[in-house]
Design an enzyme around this catalytic site. Structure first.
Site, PDB file in Angstrom:
ATOM      1  N   HIS A 209     -34.884 -17.904  45.074  1.00  0.00           N
ATOM      2  CA  HIS A 209     -35.050 -19.145  45.846  1.00  0.00           C
ATOM      3  C   HIS A 209     -34.054 -20.243  45.480  1.00  0.00           C
ATOM      4  O   HIS A 209     -34.088 -21.327  46.062  1.00  0.00           O
ATOM      5  CB  HIS A 209     -36.481 -19.684  45.724  1.00  0.00           C
ATOM      6  CG  HIS A 209     -36.802 -20.230  44.349  1.00  0.00           C
ATOM      7  ND1 HIS A 209     -37.198 -19.433  43.306  1.00  0.00           N
ATOM      8  CD2 HIS A 209     -36.783 -21.482  43.854  1.00  0.00           C
ATOM      9  CE1 HIS A 209     -37.403 -20.170  42.239  1.00  0.00           C
ATOM     10  NE2 HIS A 209     -37.153 -21.425  42.528  1.00  0.00           N
TER      11      HIS A 209
HETATM   12  C1  UD1 Z   1     -38.487 -26.533  44.023  1.00  0.00           C
HETATM   13  C2  UD1 Z   1     -37.762 -26.993  42.776  1.00  0.00           C
HETATM   14  C3  UD1 Z   1     -37.304 -25.780  41.982  1.00  0.00           C
HETATM   15  C4  UD1 Z   1     -38.461 -24.853  41.694  1.00  0.00           C
HETATM   16  C5  UD1 Z   1     -39.179 -24.496  42.978  1.00  0.00           C
HETATM   17  C6  UD1 Z   1     -40.413 -23.707  42.655  1.00  0.00           C
HETATM   18  C7  UD1 Z   1     -36.543 -29.120  42.963  1.00  0.00           C
HETATM   19  C8  UD1 Z   1     -35.193 -29.745  42.997  1.00  0.00           C
HETATM   20  N1  UD1 Z   1     -36.576 -27.786  43.083  1.00  0.00           N
HETATM   21  O1  UD1 Z   1     -37.550 -25.831  44.826  1.00  0.00           O
HETATM   22  O2  UD1 Z   1     -36.774 -26.207  40.730  1.00  0.00           O
HETATM   23  O3  UD1 Z   1     -37.968 -23.683  41.089  1.00  0.00           O
HETATM   24  O4  UD1 Z   1     -39.573 -25.704  43.652  1.00  0.00           O
HETATM   25  O5  UD1 Z   1     -40.837 -22.917  43.728  1.00  0.00           O
HETATM   26  O6  UD1 Z   1     -37.512 -29.816  42.833  1.00  0.00           O
HETATM   27  N2  UD1 Z   1     -41.127 -25.297  51.931  1.00  0.00           N
HETATM   28  C9  UD1 Z   1     -42.132 -24.873  52.772  1.00  0.00           C
HETATM   29  N3  UD1 Z   1     -43.423 -25.020  52.336  1.00  0.00           N
HETATM   30  C10 UD1 Z   1     -43.758 -25.543  51.133  1.00  0.00           C
HETATM   31  C11 UD1 Z   1     -42.722 -25.985  50.299  1.00  0.00           C
HETATM   32  C12 UD1 Z   1     -41.404 -25.857  50.711  1.00  0.00           C
HETATM   33  O7  UD1 Z   1     -41.878 -24.389  53.869  1.00  0.00           O
HETATM   34  O8  UD1 Z   1     -44.944 -25.625  50.798  1.00  0.00           O
HETATM   35  C13 UD1 Z   1     -39.724 -25.114  52.379  1.00  0.00           C
HETATM   36  C14 UD1 Z   1     -39.160 -26.315  53.141  1.00  0.00           C
HETATM   37  O9  UD1 Z   1     -38.315 -25.817  54.148  1.00  0.00           O
HETATM   38  C15 UD1 Z   1     -38.322 -27.017  52.073  1.00  0.00           C
HETATM   39  C16 UD1 Z   1     -37.830 -25.855  51.232  1.00  0.00           C
HETATM   40  O10 UD1 Z   1     -38.885 -24.931  51.230  1.00  0.00           O
HETATM   41  O11 UD1 Z   1     -37.280 -27.770  52.628  1.00  0.00           O
HETATM   42  C17 UD1 Z   1     -37.473 -26.245  49.816  1.00  0.00           C
HETATM   43  O12 UD1 Z   1     -38.576 -26.919  49.190  1.00  0.00           O
HETATM   44  P1  UD1 Z   1     -38.308 -27.944  47.981  1.00  0.00           P
HETATM   45  O13 UD1 Z   1     -39.587 -28.441  47.453  1.00  0.00           O
HETATM   46  O14 UD1 Z   1     -37.295 -28.967  48.390  1.00  0.00           O
HETATM   47  O15 UD1 Z   1     -37.541 -27.092  46.915  1.00  0.00           O
HETATM   48  P2  UD1 Z   1     -37.828 -25.625  46.356  1.00  0.00           P
HETATM   49  O16 UD1 Z   1     -36.737 -24.725  46.839  1.00  0.00           O
HETATM   50  O17 UD1 Z   1     -39.230 -25.241  46.617  1.00  0.00           O
HETATM   51  N1  UDP Z   2     -45.350 -16.880  41.724  1.00  0.00           N
HETATM   52  C1  UDP Z   2     -46.456 -16.548  42.494  1.00  0.00           C
HETATM   53  N2  UDP Z   2     -46.253 -15.984  43.729  1.00  0.00           N
HETATM   54  C2  UDP Z   2     -45.015 -15.714  44.219  1.00  0.00           C
HETATM   55  C3  UDP Z   2     -43.897 -16.046  43.411  1.00  0.00           C
HETATM   56  C4  UDP Z   2     -44.096 -16.645  42.178  1.00  0.00           C
HETATM   57  O1  UDP Z   2     -47.587 -16.756  42.077  1.00  0.00           O
HETATM   58  O2  UDP Z   2     -44.920 -15.188  45.349  1.00  0.00           O
HETATM   59  C5  UDP Z   2     -45.571 -17.556  40.409  1.00  0.00           C
HETATM   60  C6  UDP Z   2     -44.940 -16.900  39.212  1.00  0.00           C
HETATM   61  O3  UDP Z   2     -45.773 -15.891  38.662  1.00  0.00           O
HETATM   62  C7  UDP Z   2     -44.758 -18.079  38.270  1.00  0.00           C
HETATM   63  C8  UDP Z   2     -44.434 -19.214  39.207  1.00  0.00           C
HETATM   64  O4  UDP Z   2     -44.949 -18.823  40.488  1.00  0.00           O
HETATM   65  O5  UDP Z   2     -45.986 -18.378  37.610  1.00  0.00           O
HETATM   66  C9  UDP Z   2     -42.928 -19.426  39.277  1.00  0.00           C
HETATM   67  O6  UDP Z   2     -42.617 -20.251  40.346  1.00  0.00           O
HETATM   68  P1  UDP Z   2     -41.165 -20.317  41.006  1.00  0.00           P
HETATM   69  O7  UDP Z   2     -40.448 -19.052  40.776  1.00  0.00           O
HETATM   70  O8  UDP Z   2     -41.377 -20.761  42.401  1.00  0.00           O
HETATM   71  O9  UDP Z   2     -40.487 -21.542  40.239  1.00  0.00           O
HETATM   72  P2  UDP Z   2     -39.591 -21.653  38.916  1.00  0.00           P
HETATM   73  O10 UDP Z   2     -40.349 -21.063  37.797  1.00  0.00           O
HETATM   74  O11 UDP Z   2     -38.291 -20.978  39.190  1.00  0.00           O
HETATM   75  O12 UDP Z   2     -39.365 -23.128  38.774  1.00  0.00           O
END
Ligand code: UD1
Ligand code: UDP
Length: 361
Positions: A209
């Site tokens: 992601h």
């Molecule tokens: C964010 C964090 C990242 C973390 C990740 C965990 C920042 C800068 N990044 O990235 O460090 O690893 O969360 O998963 O804070 N979206 C949905 N539904 C949701 C949430 C997001 O559709 O419930 C989509 C939207 O199109 C959004 C995109 O995902 O624009 C990115 O979401 P965002 O919260 O900006 O960043 P993540 O990629 O989730």
């Molecule tokens: N995770 C989950 N379902 C998924 C993918 C990840 O429950 O489909 C859990 C995973 O086991 C871990 C956390 O989400 O506990 C990690 O989140 P993510 O990879 O989104 O963020 P990061 O750790 O990179 O910030």
């Protein structure tokens, strides 16, 4: 005078996993204090948020900020705007913020300007890659925080190298692993792979992601390489919404089994029974090390070098061509659970006792 308030900020999927045991331990240890749980709403889909609160037993948030998606600037601005009046009204004695996401940075900025002492959970991680938004967030939050809770020796080294006073650093272990251990019986018996028609130990689990991969030209090459791996071993890819949208715009995923994100229990079940994991997630590098499942990280760096040094993590580099080597790498990589100091399921109680002593609660 009313009892002091302690505030906790959550906003994204990994935040829920890191904070659940700490919130529970603080509430149990200090039943007479007020505990204010603030959910920023950075993640909001049921499969990115609600299911985690349910499965992890997080109490209903006292405040739902509903900030949603947007650019870094828009998201941080929305969190600051929404959290500031809450901090003004509740005047927490301490605020606990986890990790490195935008919600964490924004909450820390707002708290600091209101004179609220910050406890940063998962402090001191550094990828030394300032093109990652998380790296900027971590550095700033560490600067602003009073208590820096770390979970590895490297994190301590990083903070010392930045001149942080010893008295601010608290080595307590990894709360994400507390959650894993607490729910281990439930996910070990779940057999989620079987309900998907997969054989234990005979599939590759994938999550990707990070913007460096997903928001640029590398994603198409990664999907193509995964499709070729899928001819040799089933590839299950529960995709983050960001990734799913990008893959759909490429025109699909071929033989890959692309699914919605799954809840924590199903994901840990799938992870523990996988032949290996391919990821760019921070949390999954940690969990796979404790589960002893070979983890291949599609990044040039990691802010979690302890998972490479002691755990099961192999850095492949941000090079989709390496994906095609995974079937051979699975054959040669040992399946061995790591024993990392402080990753023992008891980090949250240690944090609680240390905070009680340091902050005079
Ligand atoms: C964010 C964090 C990242 C973390 C990740 C965990 C920042 C800068 N990044 O990235 O460090 O690893 O969360 O998963 O804070 N979206 C949905 N539904 C949701 C949430 C997001 O559709 O419930 C989509 C939207 O199109 C959004 C995109 O995902 O624009 C990115 O979401 P965002 O919260 O900006 O960043 P993540 O990629 O989730
Ligand atoms: N995770 C989950 N379902 C998924 C993918 C990840 O429950 O489909 C859990 C995973 O086991 C871990 C956390 O989400 O506990 C990690 O989140 P993510 O990879 O989104 O963020 P990061 O750790 O990179 O910030």
């Amino acid at each position: 005078m009313s009892e002091p308030t302690l505030a906790y900020v959550i906003g994204t999927r990994p935040n829920f996993v890191k904070m659940a045991p700490l919130i529970a331990a603080m509430r149990a240890r200090f039943p007479a204090l007020r505990h204010s749980l603030i959910h920023t709403g950075q993640h909001y889909d049921e499969l990115m948020s609600g299911i985690f609160l349910d499965e992890l037993g997080v109490p209903p948030p006292d405040h739902m900020l509903g900030v949603g998606s947007g650019s870094h600037g828009a998201q941080c601005a929305a969190v600051i705007r929404a959290i500031d009046p809450i901090l003004a009204a509740e005047q927490p004695r301490l605020i606990f913020v986890p990790g490195d996401v935008n919600s964490t940075l924004a909450a820390a900025l707002a708290a600091r300007q209101r004179g609220v002492a910050i406890v940063h959970i998962e402090s001191g991680l550094r990828s030394f890659d300032r093109s990652m938004p998380e790296e900027i967030n971590r550095i700033v939050v560490d600067r602003l925080s009073e208590v820096l809770v770390v979970h590895s020796d490297e994190a301590i080294d990083n903070l010392r190298a930045e001149g942080v006073a010893e008295g601010r650093i608290l080595f307590a272990g990894n709360t994400m692993i507390d959650t894993l251990r607490a729910l281990e019986q439930r996910f070990r018996s779940r057999r989620t792979h079987a309900s998907l028609g997969l054989d234990a130990g005979r599939y590759l689990l994938v999550t990707l992601h990070r913007p460096a991969l997903v928001d640029g030209p590398l994603l198409a090459a990664a999907v193509e390489a995964l499709a070729s791996v899928a001819e040799r071993i089933p590839v299950l890819f529960p995709a983050h919404p960001r990734t799913r949208k990008a893959i759909e715009s490429l025109g699909g995923a071929g033989r890959l089994r692309l699914t919605e994100p799954v809840g924590y229990l199903d994901f840990l079940s799938l992870q523990s029974d996988a032949a290996a994991v391919l990821t760019d997630s921070g949390g999954i590098q940690e969990e796979s090390s404790c589960l002893g499942v070979p983890c291949f990280t599609l990044r040039d760096n990691t802010e979690r070098p302890v998972t490479v040094r002691l755990g099961s993590n192999t850095l492949l580099g941000l090079d989709p061509r390496r994906i095609e080597q995974i079937p051979q790498l699975i054959e040669t990589t040992p399946r061995r659970a790591a024993e990392i100091p402080g990753w023992d399921g008891r980090a949250a109680p240690r944090i609680v006792e240390a905070i009680a002593a340091r902050c005079g609660l």
